[in-house]
Motif scaffolding. Structure first.
Motif, PDB file in Angstrom:
ATOM      1  N   PRO A 125     -53.658 -29.432   3.640  1.00 15.55           N
ATOM      2  CA  PRO A 125     -53.424 -28.351   4.609  1.00 15.55           C
ATOM      3  C   PRO A 125     -52.469 -27.320   4.004  1.00 15.55           C
ATOM      4  N   TRP A 134     -56.778 -24.752   4.951  1.00 11.42           N
ATOM      5  CA  TRP A 134     -56.934 -25.755   3.909  1.00 11.42           C
ATOM      6  C   TRP A 134     -56.929 -25.081   2.546  1.00 11.42           C
ATOM      7  N   CYS A 158     -61.856 -26.621  12.397  1.00 10.76           N
ATOM      8  CA  CYS A 158     -60.893 -26.061  13.348  1.00 10.76           C
ATOM      9  C   CYS A 158     -61.384 -26.363  14.762  1.00 10.76           C
ATOM     10  N   VAL A 170     -56.105 -26.901  12.802  1.00 14.32           N
ATOM     11  CA  VAL A 170     -56.762 -27.667  11.749  1.00 14.32           C
ATOM     12  C   VAL A 170     -56.951 -29.109  12.216  1.00 14.32           C
ATOM     13  N   GLY A 178     -60.031 -31.298   6.657  1.00 15.89           N
ATOM     14  CA  GLY A 178     -60.453 -30.380   5.610  1.00 15.89           C
ATOM     15  C   GLY A 178     -60.908 -31.136   4.392  1.00 15.89           C
ATOM     16  N   CYS A 220     -57.978 -21.246   9.736  1.00 15.98           N
ATOM     17  CA  CYS A 220     -58.531 -21.331  11.085  1.00 15.98           C
ATOM     18  C   CYS A 220     -58.223 -20.042  11.841  1.00 15.98           C
ATOM     19  N   VAL A 236     -62.656 -26.408   6.064  1.00 14.75           N
ATOM     20  CA  VAL A 236     -61.750 -26.825   7.135  1.00 14.75           C
ATOM     21  C   VAL A 236     -62.529 -26.967   8.438  1.00 14.75           C
TER      22      VAL A 236
END
Length: 128
Positions: free
Chosen positions: A96, A106, A121, A69, A72, A63, A119
């Motif tokens: 993660p 991720w 974000c 995050v 994901g 991110c 992912v």
């Protein structure tokens, strides 16, 4: 008399893969009210299978600063075929990750397939 016979047939491998890819796309690519405004879906570089017997591939995505995050996942492509002709691939990890610089994102890895990490974000005032 069995009335349910034939109603719950296993999906063909390609159908199952397509359905899984659609579910991943809909669940991570489209920001929802739960993720809030400004959420972004990012994809990492597609990991290529290495030369080991397990043909492992790895992908990471992070991110940007100022975001956190939210969720994901992964997608796989280019599966290997077994001796009987069936597709074979195994997702080894999807979770993660934090890199050495503190960036959050991720990680995904797979055997006998190419893998891409995804992912979601969202803006976060608590992030650097």
């Amino acid at each position: 008399m069995n009335m349910t016979k034939g109603l719950f047939r296993p999906l063909h491998a390609a159908g199952l893969i397509s359905l899984s890819a659609l579910a991943l796309t809909l669940s991570t690519a489209l920001p929802t009210q739960a993720t809030g405004p400004g959420a972004r879906h990012l994809s990492g570089d597609t990991g290529r299978k290495d030369s080991s017997a397990q043909a492992v591939s790895v992908s990471r995505v992070f991110c940007p600063r100022g975001t956190a995050v939210q969720s994901g996942g992964y997608s796989t492509t280019h599966w290997d075929h077994g001796r009987d002709g069936t597709l074979r691939h195994t997702v080894l990890a999807s979770h993660p990750v934090v890199d050495a610089h503190g960036r959050k994102g991720w990680y995904a890895s797979a055997a006998h397939a190419e893998v891409t990490a995804h992912v979601v974000c969202a803006p976060s005032p608590d992030q650097d």
